[in-house]
Design an enzyme around this catalytic site. Structure first.
Site, short mmCIF file in Angstrom:
data_model
loop_
_atom_site.label_atom_id
_atom_site.label_comp_id
_atom_site.label_asym_id
_atom_site.label_seq_id
_atom_site.Cartn_x
_atom_site.Cartn_y
_atom_site.Cartn_z
N SER A 226 46.46 11.27 57.79
CA SER A 226 47.00 12.64 57.76
C SER A 226 48.52 12.57 57.85
O SER A 226 49.07 11.61 58.40
CB SER A 226 46.46 13.42 58.96
OG SER A 226 47.17 14.62 59.13
N TYR B 233 44.67 13.33 68.25
CA TYR B 233 44.35 13.35 66.82
C TYR B 233 45.49 12.69 66.03
O TYR B 233 45.27 11.79 65.22
CB TYR B 233 44.15 14.79 66.34
CG TYR B 233 43.98 14.91 64.84
CD1 TYR B 233 42.78 14.56 64.24
CD2 TYR B 233 45.03 15.35 64.03
CE1 TYR B 233 42.61 14.64 62.86
CE2 TYR B 233 44.87 15.43 62.64
CZ TYR B 233 43.67 15.08 62.07
OH TYR B 233 43.52 15.15 60.71
N1 LIG Z 1 41.77 19.75 56.46
C1 LIG Z 1 43.00 19.30 56.64
O1 LIG Z 1 43.99 20.07 56.63
C2 LIG Z 1 43.25 17.82 56.83
C3 LIG Z 1 44.58 17.37 56.77
C4 LIG Z 1 44.83 16.02 56.93
C5 LIG Z 1 43.80 15.13 57.14
N2 LIG Z 1 42.51 15.57 57.19
C6 LIG Z 1 41.45 14.57 57.43
O2 LIG Z 1 40.51 14.66 56.38
C7 LIG Z 1 39.24 14.15 56.85
C8 LIG Z 1 38.16 15.15 56.42
O3 LIG Z 1 38.40 16.39 57.07
P1 LIG Z 1 38.03 17.79 56.43
O4 LIG Z 1 39.27 18.60 56.34
O5 LIG Z 1 37.20 17.61 55.24
O6 LIG Z 1 37.19 18.41 57.66
P2 LIG Z 1 35.68 18.90 57.77
O7 LIG Z 1 35.35 19.82 56.67
O8 LIG Z 1 35.53 19.36 59.18
O9 LIG Z 1 34.83 17.55 57.55
C9 LIG Z 1 34.82 16.53 58.52
C10 LIG Z 1 33.74 15.53 58.17
O10 LIG Z 1 33.70 14.53 59.21
C11 LIG Z 1 32.36 14.42 59.66
N3 LIG Z 1 32.30 14.07 61.08
C12 LIG Z 1 32.95 14.68 62.10
N4 LIG Z 1 32.56 14.16 63.28
C13 LIG Z 1 31.64 13.19 62.97
C14 LIG Z 1 30.85 12.31 63.76
N5 LIG Z 1 30.88 12.32 65.11
N6 LIG Z 1 30.04 11.44 63.13
C15 LIG Z 1 29.94 11.43 61.77
N7 LIG Z 1 30.66 12.25 60.99
C16 LIG Z 1 31.49 13.12 61.58
C17 LIG Z 1 31.75 15.80 59.43
O11 LIG Z 1 30.34 15.71 59.28
P3 LIG Z 1 29.25 16.26 60.34
O12 LIG Z 1 29.83 17.41 61.08
O13 LIG Z 1 28.07 16.60 59.46
O14 LIG Z 1 28.97 15.08 61.21
C18 LIG Z 1 32.38 16.19 58.10
O15 LIG Z 1 31.64 15.65 57.04
C19 LIG Z 1 39.37 14.01 58.37
O16 LIG Z 1 39.56 12.66 58.70
C20 LIG Z 1 40.62 14.82 58.70
O17 LIG Z 1 41.28 14.32 59.83
C21 LIG Z 1 42.20 16.90 57.03
#
Ligand SMILES: NC(=O)c1ccc[n+]([C@@H]2O[C@H](COP(=O)([O-])OP(=O)(O)OC[C@H]3O[C@@H](n4cnc5c(N)ncnc54)[C@H](OP(=O)(O)O)[C@@H]3O)[C@@H](O)[C@H]2O)c1
Length: 273
Positions: free
Chosen positions: A146, A159
């Protein structure tokens, strides 16, 4: 083989495949012909992603796993290393979450879980799956970090630190593996429209996000996969994010601190400069 099916016959494992960026990465890979191994907790959502991948005439296997739970994580790793006849072509460590709140008030289990999912799981999965890629002389490791990894993020300190770990680890690993045929790509998305913030209990309206563009999960996924396949070590999806990232990495730390204070001013009652 057409360029659009360039991953035909190749297997990729994606964590956090049930929703958001991870789901879109799976679909992008499936469109290119890759077989998918999908990891997340939510079995139903995982199965929906798998079905959407299969519509592209690829195989998709689900591995419902809570990566915060050491036994489940280790069982997954054992299954992947013992039962697979051949190396994966790609490992995408995308699963991640944040628990928003003052560090002094965060409960211990939230701290442990963030470190387990965002940092330990990607590291142990890479350690387990890279040797077969190295032996095969090809493969891709992609970590979804990120832009938070480059700046102070009050109330998201654990985080941001887990993401800074991935940024650092990947640059060392990419250099270590440079002559092996295995490529390491660190993806650093900016703000992306997913459930991430709601799940973090974080209200984006309480931040001053002027200058922080918001992208779609699909665009982030496309940039990530294209960057990985091109062997890029770092992918920052979105032109405006790349400018912001340049500033975060090269401007004096005092500028980064001021920016962090401005973003958080409404929450902290902090002065704007
Ligand atoms: N959205 C943003 O603005 C942003 C910005 C920078 C980086 N990111 C990064 O992008 C990645 C994806 O995030 P996203 O935005 O797509 O968020 P999201 O929609 O909340 O998706 C997060 C994913 O991680 C999985 N996950 C969370 N806890 C878990 C656990 N204990 N075991 C297994 N799987 C788990 C969730 O699946 P389940 O809940 O089904 O387990 C879900 O598939 C993350 O690493 C996040 O830090 C996001």
């Amino acid at each position: 083989m057409t360029k659009s099916r360039q991953l035909e016959g190749r297997s990729w494992l994606v964590t956090g495949a049930s929703r958001g960026i991870g789901r879109e990465i799976c679909l992008d890979l499936a469109r290119r012909g890759a077989s998918l191994e999908l990891v997340a907790r939510d079995e139903q959502a995982l199965e929906e992603t798998a079905a959407a991948c299969r519509a592209h005439e690829v195989s998709a296997t689900t591995h419902p796993t809570d990566l915060a739970k050491p036994r489940q994580r280790d069982a997954l790793i054992l299954k992947l290393t013992r039962e697979r006849g051949q190396a994966l072509h790609g490992l995408v460590n995308n699963a991640g979450f944040s628990q928003h709140g003052d560090f002094a008030e965060l409960n211990e289990s939230a701290i442990r879980e963030m470190i387990a999912v965002n940092l330990l799981a990607p590291t142990l999965l890479a350690r387990a799956l890279l040797p077969a890629m190295v032996a095969a002389g090809e493969g891709h490791l992609m970590d979804v970090a990120s832009m938070s990894g480059w700046m102070p993020v009050p109330r998201e300190s654990i985080y941001a630190a887990t993401k800074a770990f991935l940024v650092s680890h990947d640059q060392s690993l990419a250099e270590e593996l440079r002559d092996t045929g295995v490529r390491v790509t660190c993806v650093a998305p900016g703000l992306t429209e997913t459930d991430f913030f709601a799940r973090a209990n974080l209200d984006l309206d309480s931040y001053d996000l002027r200058g922080f563009p918001q992208g779609s999960a699909r665009d982030v996924a496309r940039a990530a996969v294209e960057g990985a396949l091109a062997g890029r070590r770092r992918v920052i999806p979105g032109f405006r994010n790349r400018i912001l990232a340049f500033g975060l990495r090269h401007a004096p730390r005092s500028w980064t601190r001021r920016l962090a204070r401005r973003v958080n001013a409404r929450n902290a009652g902090a002065p704007e400069s």
